[in-house]
Design a protein around this motif. Sequence first.
Motif, short mmCIF file in Angstrom:
data_model
loop_
_atom_site.label_atom_id
_atom_site.label_comp_id
_atom_site.label_asym_id
_atom_site.label_seq_id
_atom_site.Cartn_x
_atom_site.Cartn_y
_atom_site.Cartn_z
N VAL A 1 -5.40 10.99 37.10
CA VAL A 1 -4.54 11.22 35.94
C VAL A 1 -5.39 11.72 34.77
O VAL A 1 -6.47 11.19 34.51
N ILE A 2 -4.89 12.74 34.08
CA ILE A 2 -5.55 13.27 32.88
C ILE A 2 -4.67 12.91 31.69
O ILE A 2 -3.47 13.16 31.71
N THR A 3 -5.28 12.32 30.67
CA THR A 3 -4.53 12.00 29.46
C THR A 3 -5.16 12.72 28.28
O THR A 3 -6.36 12.96 28.26
N GLY A 4 -4.34 13.06 27.34
CA GLY A 4 -4.83 13.73 26.14
C GLY A 4 -3.72 13.86 25.13
O GLY A 4 -2.67 13.22 25.25
N ILE A 5 -3.93 14.70 24.16
CA ILE A 5 -2.94 14.90 23.10
C ILE A 5 -1.62 15.39 23.68
O ILE A 5 -0.55 15.02 23.21
N GLY A 6 -1.67 16.19 24.72
CA GLY A 6 -0.46 16.73 25.33
C GLY A 6 0.28 15.75 26.21
O GLY A 6 1.33 16.07 26.75
N GLY A 7 -0.26 14.56 26.41
CA GLY A 7 0.40 13.56 27.23
C GLY A 7 -0.38 13.26 28.50
O GLY A 7 -1.60 13.41 28.55
N VAL A 8 0.33 12.86 29.51
CA VAL A 8 -0.26 12.46 30.78
C VAL A 8 0.07 13.51 31.84
O VAL A 8 1.19 14.00 31.91
N HIS A 9 -0.94 13.87 32.64
CA HIS A 9 -0.73 14.83 33.73
C HIS A 9 -1.29 14.22 35.02
O HIS A 9 -2.45 13.82 35.08
N GLU B 1 -6.43 10.60 44.85
CA GLU B 1 -7.87 10.67 45.11
C GLU B 1 -8.08 10.86 46.61
O GLU B 1 -7.58 10.06 47.42
N LEU B 2 -8.76 11.91 47.00
CA LEU B 2 -8.94 12.23 48.41
C LEU B 2 -9.67 11.11 49.16
O LEU B 2 -9.34 10.81 50.31
N SER B 3 -10.63 10.47 48.50
CA SER B 3 -11.34 9.37 49.17
C SER B 3 -10.40 8.22 49.49
O SER B 3 -10.54 7.56 50.53
N SER B 4 -9.40 7.98 48.65
CA SER B 4 -8.42 6.93 48.90
C SER B 4 -7.51 7.30 50.07
O SER B 4 -7.15 6.45 50.89
N LEU C 1 6.72 13.41 38.46
CA LEU C 1 5.86 12.70 37.50
C LEU C 1 5.41 13.57 36.34
O LEU C 1 5.19 13.08 35.24
N ASN C 2 5.29 14.88 36.55
CA ASN C 2 4.80 15.78 35.50
C ASN C 2 5.92 16.50 34.75
O ASN C 2 5.67 17.47 34.06
N ARG C 3 7.12 16.00 34.84
CA ARG C 3 8.24 16.63 34.09
C ARG C 3 8.08 16.38 32.62
O ARG C 3 7.63 15.43 32.14
#
Length: 122
Positions: free
Chosen positions: A73-81, A86-89, A120-122
């Motif tokens: 997950v990437i979080t920032g000013i624009g929200g959560v993406h 995770e491929l290892s998982s 999830l990314n809507r």
Amino acid sequence: MRPRGPRKKLAALGRHWAVGGQGGSSSLESDAAAFGIALATVERYMEPDEVEIWPEHLQAWEVYSTCDNQWRVITGIGGVHYQGLELSSVTTAMELCGVEDRRGCIAQVRVIEGGAREVLNR
């Protein structure tokens, strides 16, 4: 080339998981009314309350649900993406589930993941 049907079922499974196994919110009728949209119009685009899992997809679903809390997950000013699992998982989950055809399974898991990511990314 493979028929598109199974991929649609897997993506629908991912979307179903992402909305918590429900077709929509409990206040759907009031939300639609607030925007002046007919409920029948909204319901046409909703995911079903139940999703069928084909036998050939059961192992991929088992792997996905084993590692469904391992999103990158990437979080920032624009929200959560949500980027993806995770491929290892996923690899560890395939080992735990005793998957023999790893390439086929990971391809199916990716389709489920894509369906979930779409919601999830809507």
